[in-house]
Design an enzyme around this catalytic site. Structure first.
Site, PDB file in Angstrom:
ATOM      1  N   TYR A 113      27.099  33.240  37.968  1.00  0.00           N
ATOM      2  CA  TYR A 113      27.961  33.749  39.034  1.00  0.00           C
ATOM      3  C   TYR A 113      28.663  35.033  38.607  1.00  0.00           C
ATOM      4  O   TYR A 113      29.060  35.173  37.456  1.00  0.00           O
ATOM      5  CB  TYR A 113      29.025  32.703  39.409  1.00  0.00           C
ATOM      6  N   TRP A 115      30.192  39.233  40.195  1.00  0.00           N
ATOM      7  CA  TRP A 115      30.024  40.372  41.097  1.00  0.00           C
ATOM      8  C   TRP A 115      29.147  41.464  40.515  1.00  0.00           C
ATOM      9  O   TRP A 115      28.680  42.322  41.255  1.00  0.00           O
ATOM     10  CB  TRP A 115      31.385  40.944  41.478  1.00  0.00           C
TER      11      TRP A 115
HETATM   12  N1  LIG Z   1      43.055  32.459  38.611  1.00  0.00           N
HETATM   13  C1  LIG Z   1      42.140  32.969  39.424  1.00  0.00           C
HETATM   14  N2  LIG Z   1      40.865  33.073  39.013  1.00  0.00           N
HETATM   15  C2  LIG Z   1      39.934  33.587  39.830  1.00  0.00           C
HETATM   16  C3  LIG Z   1      40.279  34.020  41.120  1.00  0.00           C
HETATM   17  C4  LIG Z   1      41.619  33.889  41.543  1.00  0.00           C
HETATM   18  O1  LIG Z   1      41.977  34.219  42.694  1.00  0.00           O
HETATM   19  N3  LIG Z   1      42.525  33.379  40.661  1.00  0.00           N
HETATM   20  N4  LIG Z   1      39.309  34.548  41.938  1.00  0.00           N
HETATM   21  C5  LIG Z   1      37.952  34.125  41.705  1.00  0.00           C
HETATM   22  C6  LIG Z   1      37.018  34.940  42.474  1.00  0.00           C
HETATM   23  S1  LIG Z   1      37.250  34.922  44.171  1.00  0.00           S
HETATM   24  C7  LIG Z   1      35.987  35.614  41.921  1.00  0.00           C
HETATM   25  S2  LIG Z   1      34.845  36.372  42.945  1.00  0.00           S
HETATM   26  C8  LIG Z   1      35.764  35.632  40.466  1.00  0.00           C
HETATM   27  C9  LIG Z   1      35.240  36.966  39.943  1.00  0.00           C
HETATM   28  O2  LIG Z   1      34.651  36.788  38.702  1.00  0.00           O
HETATM   29  P1  LIG Z   1      33.455  37.696  38.187  1.00  0.00           P
HETATM   30  O3  LIG Z   1      32.646  38.208  39.320  1.00  0.00           O
HETATM   31  O4  LIG Z   1      32.747  36.953  37.124  1.00  0.00           O
HETATM   32  O5  LIG Z   1      34.253  38.902  37.547  1.00  0.00           O
HETATM   33  P2  LIG Z   1      33.817  40.383  37.175  1.00  0.00           P
HETATM   34  O6  LIG Z   1      34.863  40.921  36.268  1.00  0.00           O
HETATM   35  O7  LIG Z   1      33.523  41.160  38.404  1.00  0.00           O
HETATM   36  O8  LIG Z   1      32.480  40.156  36.337  1.00  0.00           O
HETATM   37  C10 LIG Z   1      31.341  40.929  36.477  1.00  0.00           C
HETATM   38  C11 LIG Z   1      30.777  41.238  35.093  1.00  0.00           C
HETATM   39  O9  LIG Z   1      29.514  41.873  35.260  1.00  0.00           O
HETATM   40  C12 LIG Z   1      29.435  42.991  34.359  1.00  0.00           C
HETATM   41  N5  LIG Z   1      28.462  43.950  34.925  1.00  0.00           N
HETATM   42  C13 LIG Z   1      28.669  44.973  35.785  1.00  0.00           C
HETATM   43  N6  LIG Z   1      27.512  45.581  36.085  1.00  0.00           N
HETATM   44  C14 LIG Z   1      26.536  44.941  35.396  1.00  0.00           C
HETATM   45  C15 LIG Z   1      25.111  45.110  35.297  1.00  0.00           C
HETATM   46  O10 LIG Z   1      24.500  45.957  35.932  1.00  0.00           O
HETATM   47  N7  LIG Z   1      24.446  44.241  34.492  1.00  0.00           N
HETATM   48  C16 LIG Z   1      25.072  43.273  33.774  1.00  0.00           C
HETATM   49  N8  LIG Z   1      24.332  42.482  33.003  1.00  0.00           N
HETATM   50  N9  LIG Z   1      26.410  43.093  33.852  1.00  0.00           N
HETATM   51  C17 LIG Z   1      27.124  43.913  34.657  1.00  0.00           C
HETATM   52  C18 LIG Z   1      30.846  43.509  34.297  1.00  0.00           C
HETATM   53  O11 LIG Z   1      31.057  44.294  33.143  1.00  0.00           O
HETATM   54  C19 LIG Z   1      31.659  42.201  34.306  1.00  0.00           C
HETATM   55  O12 LIG Z   1      31.881  41.717  33.022  1.00  0.00           O
HETATM   56  O13 LIG Z   1      36.987  35.310  39.800  1.00  0.00           O
HETATM   57  C20 LIG Z   1      37.535  34.066  40.250  1.00  0.00           C
HETATM   58  N10 LIG Z   1      38.646  33.686  39.402  1.00  0.00           N
HETATM   59  N1  LIG Z   2      41.503  45.335  44.360  1.00  0.00           N
HETATM   60  C1  LIG Z   2      40.767  44.231  44.409  1.00  0.00           C
HETATM   61  N2  LIG Z   2      40.364  43.729  45.599  1.00  0.00           N
HETATM   62  C2  LIG Z   2      39.628  42.592  45.648  1.00  0.00           C
HETATM   63  C3  LIG Z   2      39.217  41.921  44.472  1.00  0.00           C
HETATM   64  C4  LIG Z   2      39.652  42.466  43.225  1.00  0.00           C
HETATM   65  O1  LIG Z   2      39.370  41.920  42.150  1.00  0.00           O
HETATM   66  N3  LIG Z   2      40.419  43.599  43.235  1.00  0.00           N
HETATM   67  N4  LIG Z   2      38.435  40.792  44.557  1.00  0.00           N
HETATM   68  C5  LIG Z   2      37.716  40.538  45.808  1.00  0.00           C
HETATM   69  C6  LIG Z   2      37.307  39.133  45.910  1.00  0.00           C
HETATM   70  S1  LIG Z   2      36.009  38.632  44.944  1.00  0.00           S
HETATM   71  C7  LIG Z   2      37.861  38.254  46.767  1.00  0.00           C
HETATM   72  S2  LIG Z   2      37.254  36.672  46.875  1.00  0.00           S
HETATM   73  C8  LIG Z   2      38.981  38.625  47.633  1.00  0.00           C
HETATM   74  C9  LIG Z   2      40.060  37.541  47.638  1.00  0.00           C
HETATM   75  O2  LIG Z   2      40.885  37.650  48.718  1.00  0.00           O
HETATM   76  P1  LIG Z   2      42.071  36.563  48.911  1.00  0.00           P
HETATM   77  O3  LIG Z   2      41.571  35.213  48.604  1.00  0.00           O
HETATM   78  O4  LIG Z   2      42.682  36.793  50.227  1.00  0.00           O
HETATM   79  O5  LIG Z   2      43.066  37.095  47.807  1.00  0.00           O
HETATM   80  P2  LIG Z   2      44.014  36.608  46.634  1.00  0.00           P
HETATM   81  O6  LIG Z   2      44.385  37.900  45.980  1.00  0.00           O
HETATM   82  O7  LIG Z   2      43.443  35.529  45.816  1.00  0.00           O
HETATM   83  O8  LIG Z   2      45.255  35.979  47.361  1.00  0.00           O
HETATM   84  C10 LIG Z   2      45.988  36.682  48.324  1.00  0.00           C
HETATM   85  C11 LIG Z   2      47.392  36.116  48.395  1.00  0.00           C
HETATM   86  O9  LIG Z   2      47.406  34.787  48.884  1.00  0.00           O
HETATM   87  C12 LIG Z   2      48.672  34.250  48.574  1.00  0.00           C
HETATM   88  N5  LIG Z   2      48.559  32.806  48.432  1.00  0.00           N
HETATM   89  C13 LIG Z   2      48.153  32.097  47.360  1.00  0.00           C
HETATM   90  N6  LIG Z   2      48.194  30.771  47.628  1.00  0.00           N
HETATM   91  C14 LIG Z   2      48.644  30.657  48.907  1.00  0.00           C
HETATM   92  C15 LIG Z   2      48.920  29.549  49.771  1.00  0.00           C
HETATM   93  O10 LIG Z   2      48.753  28.386  49.416  1.00  0.00           O
HETATM   94  N7  LIG Z   2      49.363  29.842  51.017  1.00  0.00           N
HETATM   95  C16 LIG Z   2      49.566  31.102  51.463  1.00  0.00           C
HETATM   96  N8  LIG Z   2      49.982  31.284  52.698  1.00  0.00           N
HETATM   97  N9  LIG Z   2      49.330  32.168  50.655  1.00  0.00           N
HETATM   98  C17 LIG Z   2      48.873  31.940  49.411  1.00  0.00           C
HETATM   99  C18 LIG Z   2      49.147  34.917  47.289  1.00  0.00           C
HETATM  100  O11 LIG Z   2      50.471  35.414  47.440  1.00  0.00           O
HETATM  101  C19 LIG Z   2      48.107  35.997  47.065  1.00  0.00           C
HETATM  102  O12 LIG Z   2      48.695  37.240  46.696  1.00  0.00           O
HETATM  103  O13 LIG Z   2      39.557  39.855  47.195  1.00  0.00           O
HETATM  104  C20 LIG Z   2      38.566  40.872  47.017  1.00  0.00           C
HETATM  105  N10 LIG Z   2      39.253  42.117  46.860  1.00  0.00           N
HETATM  106 MO   LIG Z   3      35.734  36.421  45.087  1.00  0.00          MO
END
Ligand SMILES: Nc1nc2c(c(=O)[nH]1)N[C@H]1C(S)=C(S)[C@@H](COP(=O)(O)OP(=O)(O)OC[C@H]3O[C@@H](n4cnc5c(=O)[nH]c(N)nc54)[C@H](O)[C@@H]3O)O[C@H]1N2
Ligand SMILES: Nc1nc2c(c(=O)[nH]1)N[C@H]1C(S)=C(S)[C@@H](COP(=O)(O)OP(=O)(O)OC[C@H]3O[C@@H](n4cnc5c(=O)[nH]c(N)nc54)[C@H](O)[C@@H]3O)O[C@H]1N2
Ligand SMILES: [Mo]
Length: 750
Positions: A113, A115
């Site tokens: 998994y 991005w």
């Molecule tokens: N506590 C907490 N944890 C969370 C979340 C949260 O809200 N709170 N959000 C979750 C969510 S929604 C998500 S989507 C995940 C995101 O988690 P990830 O998608 O695993 O995070 P990234 O840092 O985007 O990891 C992508 C990796 O791919 C590498 N990469 C980039 N380009 C390439 C390429 O071309 N080839 C290869 N081999 N590698 C490459 C980058 O250097 C990086 O290390 O985190 C989750 N974790």
């Molecule tokens: N700049 C930037 N943008 C991103 C990403 C990134 O890494 N960087 N990641 C992307 C990815 S993979 C994803 S999945 C999306 C995630 O998009 P979201 O899931 O919407 O984003 P989060 O930043 O996890 O949370 C947004 C807010 O939700 C609030 N929150 C947390 N728990 C609760 C709750 O129980 N109730 C309510 N009402 N609010 C709550 C918190 O205050 C938090 O700041 O963002 C995307 N956009």
């Molecule tokens: Mo995500």
């Protein structure tokens, strides 16, 4: 003056948008905003420093303890031995072969998994999946950390694949602008998150739309723990995290007791209200879900709840729900309940009314574009049928062979001997990293393709240096964007880095499947092939797309795919004629009660939405852990990407934690102080920002700081995932529960 190397500038695309890259000789020297973007992201400001950072993986590297003795327990602390490519590929291929012969392909976890990067061909996850399929398959993963729980629950409610609902059917911004009078945003519509969209976003529009909403006089109400979760100027209802279901139930209770429920809508378009109503009114359990009941749970006054309910019933109201609400224990409930509440309001299917999900979560949600297909690198078929819910990786490693429940099925976890990761960072994305670190010692072998020495790369046995998108040619295109990019190779590969494609082709060659994997094509031949398939499909839709040669010369084009006429309205055909356009649920209607879910017999997700408090939230807070930790996405980057360069900035690490003055003052904490954030699972350092923009008793620490050395017992950089809980949302969704965590914070003596 001597002649320096020539400078040139080209445009490329990324998950955070298009930008110009200036190159001098072999180096990226600067980036500039893309002219057509009204609100460009600052994320690329750090790109040049990151691409040429000393923490790039420059050579194939094998962990010493594994190389010499096949030791498993040095992951994270051992040193690495750099080897020539051929030698490292031989070793990796032999090990993959040994695992598949001795244990079968069911012992290989290749979910991988993450991005990765934008670019249609060099999509690391597709590359690793195709490679593993060519050699007999792998254990895969279902869903995402973003929306895993919603992907399981919402098809039971609306009868449609959740991602299709999000990206192809929801109301467009124009519809919302034209019709919505009250926008009720659970979890906000987050300006920092809308910078990003999977596969690319060229015109960042969200801020502009909110300015237009304000000018129109639309009421915009942010319901969440942080004011900054919605654009400036929105009203703020500072709810306790994880209590939204109680608030929604109380709004529903007011509708029902004040005669504001749309009965005709419920009768025609839904099923099961009669099973839900006794619970709502308290006839079933003696507890009416009244505003007074909810006030004690969610910290919002009963007057506010009543006024909100009446406003929602008397104006065109769109309820939006952030993805964050389902990223917590029992995340199924606010999602299901939001649909029930919208049904009771009777506006589903009307433009600018009803319910929508993930606006602002990624910037592409809300754009109304004509769908185009193509340019997906085919992954072949996976002979192994085992799939785990994506966020259950820790459990899978800890409990091989043990049964787990998931959305009506019960199955044993596979016994994993080899993990292959390309394009993701589990030591960024997974919860309870200290526990993952223990579980991660179990497999025989971990192989990772990565451009940087991330925490995951450091915990691998074999690390192959991968190129970044700036070091190879690709095509940029997202279904949520109306631009098309040729992404030129801008610089030569850094160090000895190779493309994932080349790495997998060479491994496949050693395992006897080169032809299956490559079909005899080079990377550029594949790009030409995928592009011509895409162009043929576009031609069939009468959409004018340049030839690949023309696109190479143009660098980018805007595609004529803006939807004409009024923009989309979710479920409009169903509302017009529910008999001829039924939903895909068993009843053909919106399911307020689901026989299917009730039939699973899960006490953590019964047959209709209910208030189920999570195991950790302010309702269970105590002296040891009095604060609820939310860990949102970082505003200054994408997840953990480019972090090495950001961390070099003066004062940037540890990461910043937001804390309310009521919580900071008694602890003697002031802005800029170093603090220790901790609970029984772990501890990290952070830098305090004392602010009224967060609700009392809640702290917010963004994700993205790289996980440090666990032997210190305290993560030095501020990674919140040393504190979060690794538990499924419920037996139904088994999604990630990142927002479920209680912590304490103290000032550190420095
Ligand atoms: N506590 C907490 N944890 C969370 C979340 C949260 O809200 N709170 N959000 C979750 C969510 S929604 C998500 S989507 C995940 C995101 O988690 P990830 O998608 O695993 O995070 P990234 O840092 O985007 O990891 C992508 C990796 O791919 C590498 N990469 C980039 N380009 C390439 C390429 O071309 N080839 C290869 N081999 N590698 C490459 C980058 O250097 C990086 O290390 O985190 C989750 N974790
Ligand atoms: N700049 C930037 N943008 C991103 C990403 C990134 O890494 N960087 N990641 C992307 C990815 S993979 C994803 S999945 C999306 C995630 O998009 P979201 O899931 O919407 O984003 P989060 O930043 O996890 O949370 C947004 C807010 O939700 C609030 N929150 C947390 N728990 C609760 C709750 O129980 N109730 C309510 N009402 N609010 C709550 C918190 O205050 C938090 O700041 O963002 C995307 N956009
Ligand atoms: Mo995500």
């Amino acid at each position: 003056m001597a002649n320096g190397p020539t400078r040139s500038t080209k445009v490329t695309s990324s998950h955070w948008g298009a930008f110009e890259v200036e190159v001098e000789g072999d180096r990226i020297v600067a980036t500039y905003p893309f002219a057509a973007d009204p609100n460009p992201s600052h994320i690329p400001d750090i790109l040049a420093a990151a691409v040429h950072h000393p923490r790039r993986v420059t050579r194939p590297s094998v962990r010493r303890g594994w190389l010499e003795k096949r030791e498993r327990n040095g992951r994270g602390s051992d040193s690495f031995v750099a080897l020539p490519w051929d030698e490292a590929l031989d070793i990796a291929a032999a090990e993959i072969d040994r695992i598949r012969r001795d244990h079968g392909n069911e012992a290989i976890f290749g979910g991988s998994y993450g991005w990765g990067s934008a670019g249609r061909f060099h999509h690391a996850q597709s590359q690793v999946h195709r490679f593993l399929n060519s050699i007999g398959g792998y254990v895969a993963s279902f869903g995402s950390y973003s929306t895993g729980c919603a992907q399981s629950i919402m098809p039971h409610v609306f009868g449609i694949n959740f991602l299709e609902l999000l990206y192809e059917h929801q109301d467009g911004w124009q519809t919302i602008h034209d019709h919505t009078e009250t926008l009720v945003m659970f979890g906000g519509i987050n300006p920092k998150n809308s910078q990003v969209s999977m596969g690319g976003i060229t015109e960042h529009e969200t801020a502009g739309w909110f300015e237009r909403f304000a000018t129109k006089g639309m009421r915009r109400i942010n319901i969440g723990p942080q004011r900054g979760d919605a654009p400036e100027g929105c009203e703020w209802v500072a709810v306790r995290p994880a209590s939204d279901t109680a608030l929604m139930l109380a709004i529903a209770y007011v509708l029902e007791s004040d005669g504001l429920t749309d009965r005709a809508f419920l009768d025609r378009y839904t099923t099961g209200f009669a099973r839900f109503r006794p619970y709502l009114m308290g006839d079933a359990d003696g507890q009416p879900k009244s505003p007074e009941w909810a006030e004690a749970l969610c910290g919002v006054s009963s007057e506010t709840i009543r006024a909100l309910a009446r406003r929602m019933a008397t104006t065109r109201t769109l309820i939006t729900v952030a993805w964050s609400l389902q990223r917590g224990e029992h995340g199924e409930q606010p999602y299901w309940m939001s649909a029930v509440l919208a049904a009771m309001l009777g506006q589903i299917g009307l433009p600018g009314g009803g319910v929508g999900y993930g606006y602002g979560a990624i910037g592409g949600v809300g754009k109304s574009l004509i769908g185009m297909r193509g340019m997906t690198f085919p992954q072949l078929t996976n002979p192994v049928k085992k799939v785990i819910p994506v966020a259950r990786i820790g459990d899978m490693l800890r409990h091989p062979g043990e049964d787990y429940d998931f959305n009506g099925k019960r199955e044993p976890y596979p016994d994993i001997r080899l993990i292959y990761w390309a394009g993701g960072n589990p030591y960024h994305h997974h919860q309870d990293l200290n526990a993952l670190h223990e579980a991660w010692q179990r497999p025989d072998t971990v192989i990772v393709n990565e451009p940087w020495w991330t925490a995951t790369a450091k915990r691998a046995d074999i690390v192959f240096p991968a190129t970044t998108p700036y070091e190879r040619e690709d095509i940029g295109r997202s279904n949520l964007d109306d631009y098309l990019f040729h992404m030129p190779q801008l610089i030569p590969p850094v160090g000895e880095a190779r493309d994932d494609y080349e790495i997998f082709a060479d491994l496949a060659g050693r395992l006897g499947t080169r032809e299956t994997f490559t079909e005899g094509r080079s990377a550029s031949a594949w790009i030409a092939q995928l592009y011509s398939e895409f162009k043929n499909l576009a031609d069939a839709q009468d959409i004018n797309v340049p030839s690949l040669e023309e696109l190479r010369a143009l660098n980018w084009v805007r595609l004529p795919i803006q939807a004409e006429g009024p923009s989309r309205t979710l479920f409009a055909p169903f509302r017009d004629d529910p008999e001829s356009a039924p939903l895909g649920t068993p009843s053909g209607r919106i399911e307020i009660f689901s026989e299917t879910i009730a039939g699973f017999g899960y006490d953590d997700c019964p047959g209709h939405p209910v208030w189920l408090p999570p195991s950790e939230w302010l309702g269970t807070a105590d002296m040891a852990t009095p604060l609820h930790l939310v860990s949102p996405q970082p505003g200054d980057k994408l997840h953990s990407q480019l972090e090495c360069a950001l961390a070099d900035r003066e004062g940037a690490r540890p990461a910043t934690i937001l804390i309310h003055p009521d919580d900071a003052d008694p602890r003697g904490i002031r802005t800029h102080d170093l603090v220790r954030v901790f609970n029984a699972r772990g501890a990290c350092r952070a830098r305090a920002l004392v602010t009224h923009e967060i609700r009392p008793n809640v702290v917010a620490l963004p994700t993205g700081a790289w996980y440090g050395d666990p032997s210190d017992n305290i993560d030095p950089h501020g990674n919140p995932n040393v504190l979060t809980k690794d538990v499924g949302t419920s037996r139904l969704g088994q999604g990630c529960s990142a927002h479920t965590a209680l912590v304490n914070v103290i000032r550190m003596n420095v």
